[in-house]
Design a protein around this motif. Structure first.
Motif, PDB file in Angstrom:
ATOM      1  N   PRO A  33     -27.449  36.800  14.228  1.00  0.00           N
ATOM      2  CA  PRO A  33     -27.546  37.482  12.938  1.00  0.00           C
ATOM      3  C   PRO A  33     -27.440  36.449  11.811  1.00  0.00           C
ATOM      4  CG  PRO A  33     -25.401  37.879  13.937  1.00  0.00           C
ATOM      5  CD  PRO A  33     -26.154  37.002  14.878  1.00  0.00           C
ATOM      6  N   PHE A  54     -20.436  43.861  17.956  1.00  0.00           N
ATOM      7  CA  PHE A  54     -21.522  43.100  18.587  1.00  0.00           C
ATOM      8  C   PHE A  54     -21.230  42.927  20.076  1.00  0.00           C
ATOM      9  CE2 PHE A  54     -22.624  40.846  14.349  1.00  0.00           C
ATOM     10  CZ  PHE A  54     -23.697  41.689  14.129  1.00  0.00           C
ATOM     11  N   CYS A  61     -22.840  36.903  19.914  1.00  0.00           N
ATOM     12  CA  CYS A  61     -23.427  36.549  18.626  1.00  0.00           C
ATOM     13  C   CYS A  61     -22.785  35.334  17.983  1.00  0.00           C
ATOM     14  CB  CYS A  61     -23.300  37.723  17.643  1.00  0.00           C
ATOM     15  SG  CYS A  61     -24.575  38.962  17.874  1.00  0.00           S
ATOM     16  N   PHE A 253     -28.144  45.513  18.147  1.00  0.00           N
ATOM     17  CA  PHE A 253     -27.810  45.131  16.769  1.00  0.00           C
ATOM     18  C   PHE A 253     -27.628  46.366  15.892  1.00  0.00           C
ATOM     19  CE2 PHE A 253     -29.305  40.710  17.451  1.00  0.00           C
ATOM     20  CZ  PHE A 253     -28.294  40.035  16.780  1.00  0.00           C
TER      21      PHE A 253
END
Length: 347
Positions: A33, A54, A61, A253
């Motif tokens: 991200p 996440f 992530c 996500f």
């Protein structure tokens, strides 16, 4: 003009319907991200990371700071990042340039980062309105300099619209000054006359004696006067090729970010700050809590764009300054992932 094909739409719907509760495969998915700068407006990514959404969605992530909205857009376009957060014009710019930018979900209903912060010394000299600012000159005779994080980013899009509507946009010089430290530094060092940013930077500049509020474009009455009501300003976005490559990852996500929005909705500003502090440490706790509180007032906790709000934003998005050719809502907004997440985790 970029279009969502029937095949892509079916892929999104099928993926969203079956994957909202979690990944459909055993292995963990790596994810990247991207957020522009270290301010609370991007808190949903920070919360999804810090609270563990996440991870619970099956994502490993690493959050990456892009450095500006425009740089974030470039990272997403090059597939070096999976999902970015920034102004809705970023995926629109990508769609206009053949990269099929896609809005996954909005995070707000009006901008929280169009506060015009003027140097305190200029305010003390009597420059107390935007009109007076544009009538002034710098010591070398040039037009006043207005700083935004990045040219074409959120601050620039919305502040320039205000200035255009008032007939003042051409009477200043616009420059991009990057992240929190460099934005505040440009104000402190008097390299710029006005900084357009958020409440946390306003508070910090006031505390340090560098700046004060000149014009509040986040005020609801001012917003409604010039904009007309609810508009999606900030969003989570990606590109269609990233969706097509791995729909389960994009669903993961969307699920994590939806859950983060609901967590923010039900927790106090102090609790939100305590969660995201590692990401926003460049400004004080007080400044950040002020901004988080303000963000709650403009947040879109439904995370869905309706036709009326999209239409209301068109006059800002599709104009000469942005260079964005008009797009239909269906050409850029892909709501299926967040709708699946909402069904799996009702708010």
């Amino acid at each position: 003009m970029a279009m969502i094909t029937r095949r892509s739409a079916l892929t999104v719907i099928a993926g969203g319907a079956s994957l909202a509760a979690g990944p459909a495969r055993a292995e963990t998915m790596s994810g990247r991200p991207i957020y522009p700068v270290a301010v609370p407006i991007y808190q949903s990514q920070f919360v999804a990371d810090r609270i563990g959404y996440f991870k619970e969605a099956g994502l490993d992530c690493k959050l990456v700071q892009g450095g500006s909205g425009v740089k974030t857009r470039e990272i997403i376009a090059s597939s070096q990042g999976d999902v970015g957060i920034g102004d809705v014009t970023h995926p629109m710019q990508l769609a206009n340039h053949g990269r099929a930018g896609r809005i996954l979900m909005p995070t707000d209903t009006r901008s929280s980062s169009v506060m015009f912060i003027i140097r305190k010394d200029l305010w003390d000299q009597g420059i107390t309105t935007l009109e007076k600012l544009t009538e002034s000159k710098r010591p070398d005779g040039r037009k006043p300099i207005v700083s935004v994080s990045s040219l074409g980013g959120t601050n620039h899009v919305w502040s320039s619209y205000y200035m255009e509507t008032m007939g003042l946009a051409e009477k200043v010089t616009w420059i991009g000054t990057g992240n929190v430290d460099t934005m505040l530094g440009s104000l402190k060092s008097k390299q710029v006359d006005v900084l357009v940013s958020s409440l946390s930077l306003l508070d910090e500049s006031k505390e340090q004696g560098w700046g004060t509020l000149l014009f509040d474009g986040t005020d609801e009455a001012i917003w409604n006067k010039y904009i007309g009501g609810k508009v999606p300003v900030t969003c989570h976005f990606t590109v269609q090729s990233t969706i097509d490559k791995d729909p389960p990852k994009i669903q993961a996500f969307a699920t994590a970010l939806w859950r983060a929005a609901q967590w923010i909705k039900t927790h106090s500003s102090d609790e939100v700050y305590d969660a995201i502090e590692p990401y926003v440490g460049s400004t004080s706790r007080k400044a950040n809590i002020l901004e988080i509180t303000a963000l709650k007032k403009v947040a879109d906790f439904d995370c869905v764009i309706d036709a009326a709000s999209f239409a209301r934003g068109e006059k800002v998005w599709f104009r000469e300054m942005t260079g964005i050719k008009p797009l239909a809502m269906s050409e850029v907004v892909v709501p299926d992932f967040v709708l699946a997440a909402r069904k799996a985790y009702p708010g």
